[in-house]
Design a protein around this motif. Sequence first.
Motif, PDB file in Angstrom:
ATOM      1  N   GLY A 186      71.544  76.267  33.812  1.00  0.00           N
ATOM      2  CA  GLY A 186      72.556  75.551  33.073  1.00  0.00           C
ATOM      3  C   GLY A 186      72.211  74.092  32.822  1.00  0.00           C
ATOM      4  O   GLY A 186      73.005  73.349  32.267  1.00  0.00           O
ATOM      5  N   TYR A 187      71.022  73.666  33.259  1.00  0.00           N
ATOM      6  CA  TYR A 187      70.638  72.262  33.089  1.00  0.00           C
ATOM      7  C   TYR A 187      70.410  71.942  31.612  1.00  0.00           C
ATOM      8  O   TYR A 187      69.876  72.747  30.861  1.00  0.00           O
ATOM      9  N   SER A 188      70.852  70.787  31.177  1.00  0.00           N
ATOM     10  CA  SER A 188      70.604  70.358  29.796  1.00  0.00           C
ATOM     11  C   SER A 188      70.496  68.841  29.754  1.00  0.00           C
ATOM     12  O   SER A 188      70.946  68.144  30.653  1.00  0.00           O
ATOM     13  N   GLU A 189      69.859  68.353  28.706  1.00  0.00           N
ATOM     14  CA  GLU A 189      69.790  66.907  28.492  1.00  0.00           C
ATOM     15  C   GLU A 189      69.721  66.636  26.995  1.00  0.00           C
ATOM     16  O   GLU A 189      69.386  67.525  26.205  1.00  0.00           O
ATOM     17  N   THR A 190      70.034  65.421  26.597  1.00  0.00           N
ATOM     18  CA  THR A 190      70.080  65.061  25.186  1.00  0.00           C
ATOM     19  C   THR A 190      68.680  64.969  24.586  1.00  0.00           C
ATOM     20  O   THR A 190      67.767  64.413  25.196  1.00  0.00           O
ATOM     21  N   TYR A 191      68.517  65.527  23.412  1.00  0.00           N
ATOM     22  CA  TYR A 191      67.255  65.460  22.683  1.00  0.00           C
ATOM     23  C   TYR A 191      67.308  64.254  21.755  1.00  0.00           C
ATOM     24  O   TYR A 191      68.045  64.243  20.776  1.00  0.00           O
ATOM     25  N   ASP A 192      66.545  63.227  22.092  1.00  0.00           N
ATOM     26  CA  ASP A 192      66.642  61.978  21.339  1.00  0.00           C
ATOM     27  C   ASP A 192      65.402  61.653  20.497  1.00  0.00           C
ATOM     28  O   ASP A 192      65.237  60.537  20.010  1.00  0.00           O
ATOM     29  N   ARG A 193      64.498  62.636  20.336  1.00  0.00           N
ATOM     30  CA  ARG A 193      63.312  62.483  19.485  1.00  0.00           C
ATOM     31  C   ARG A 193      62.344  61.398  19.947  1.00  0.00           C
ATOM     32  O   ARG A 193      61.540  60.903  19.161  1.00  0.00           O
ATOM     33  N   ILE A 194      62.445  60.989  21.195  1.00  0.00           N
ATOM     34  CA  ILE A 194      61.502  60.026  21.757  1.00  0.00           C
ATOM     35  C   ILE A 194      60.896  60.650  23.017  1.00  0.00           C
ATOM     36  O   ILE A 194      61.610  61.141  23.879  1.00  0.00           O
ATOM     37  N   CYS A 195      59.556  60.631  23.124  1.00  0.00           N
ATOM     38  CA  CYS A 195      58.904  61.175  24.305  1.00  0.00           C
ATOM     39  C   CYS A 195      59.217  60.312  25.516  1.00  0.00           C
ATOM     40  O   CYS A 195      58.988  59.096  25.505  1.00  0.00           O
ATOM     41  N   LYS A 196      59.740  60.932  26.564  1.00  0.00           N
ATOM     42  CA  LYS A 196      60.141  60.180  27.753  1.00  0.00           C
ATOM     43  C   LYS A 196      58.950  59.801  28.640  1.00  0.00           C
ATOM     44  O   LYS A 196      59.098  59.041  29.587  1.00  0.00           O
ATOM     45  N   VAL A 197      57.777  60.332  28.316  1.00  0.00           N
ATOM     46  CA  VAL A 197      56.575  60.003  29.095  1.00  0.00           C
ATOM     47  C   VAL A 197      55.826  58.831  28.477  1.00  0.00           C
ATOM     48  O   VAL A 197      55.509  57.848  29.147  1.00  0.00           O
ATOM     49  N   CYS A 198      55.538  58.933  27.163  1.00  0.00           N
ATOM     50  CA  CYS A 198      54.718  57.897  26.520  1.00  0.00           C
ATOM     51  C   CYS A 198      55.488  57.042  25.521  1.00  0.00           C
ATOM     52  O   CYS A 198      54.961  56.050  25.020  1.00  0.00           O
TER      53      CYS A 198
END
Length: 265
Positions: free
Chosen positions: A1-13
């Motif tokens: 059930g885990y989810s997070e917002t897709y913001d079109r920015i890579c959270k790594v780089c």
Amino acid sequence: GYSETYDRICKVCGSKYVGGFNPGTQKIEEQVREMFPGVKTLRMDMDTTRNKNSYDDILSKFSSGEADILIGTQMIVKGHDFSNVSLVGILLADLSMFSNDYRSGEKTFDLLTQAAGRAGRGDIAGDVIIQTYNPDNYALVAASHQDYTDFYENEIAYRELMNYPPIWNMLVIFMVSKSENIVDKAAEDIVSILKGKYKDEIVIIGPTVATISKVKDLNRRVVYIKNALYNELVKVKDYVESYTEDNEAYKGVMIAFDFNPMNMY
């Protein structure tokens, strides 16, 4: 059930060049109609072939010229003979090329070769366009040239390097349980006893989560085992069966075996 917002920015780089693929046939059909107004299209996929005769009806309509473009999944690739087809377009060839399957190159080459063969079967010469982000990939290059020998030489070298079938043999141990904790322990235990008994005689990959990790509340785990000799893998299978048969730790675990699988788990 885990989810997070897709913001079109890579959270790594931090790259903004992140996008999603939506290669559904219905979406493609909509885009084709926008790009080519007035063109008649037919779509063949799981949704449009649910009824008993729908598959034959669609092919019959396309064959008789009731549509200009046939859009579909892999089901339109093999065995169809349309003399008036002069162009075949293959979208996102990379989708099959980079699946978690040692046979992905072989499957891709086969699929593209079959698809390309639908064009130019009559008096009109045929053209094939392959869309890919990896135009230098050996399977795609060989398929574009219809060069089986070139593909085979590259593919068999890869199989030899990695000890995959048909050079070596492979056994898959597939485990399923309602309890994630139980199936994880079972998978780790099987790998542990095999390493203890066979030491360096076999190559063990895993345990790992299956590609589809959970189906109908059943957790899925997999172990891949390789050996040059098929009979040695049969011994491994027999040993695991005898070890787990009356073992209380495996009461809630279903175990299946597959030799030289045609599809990975």
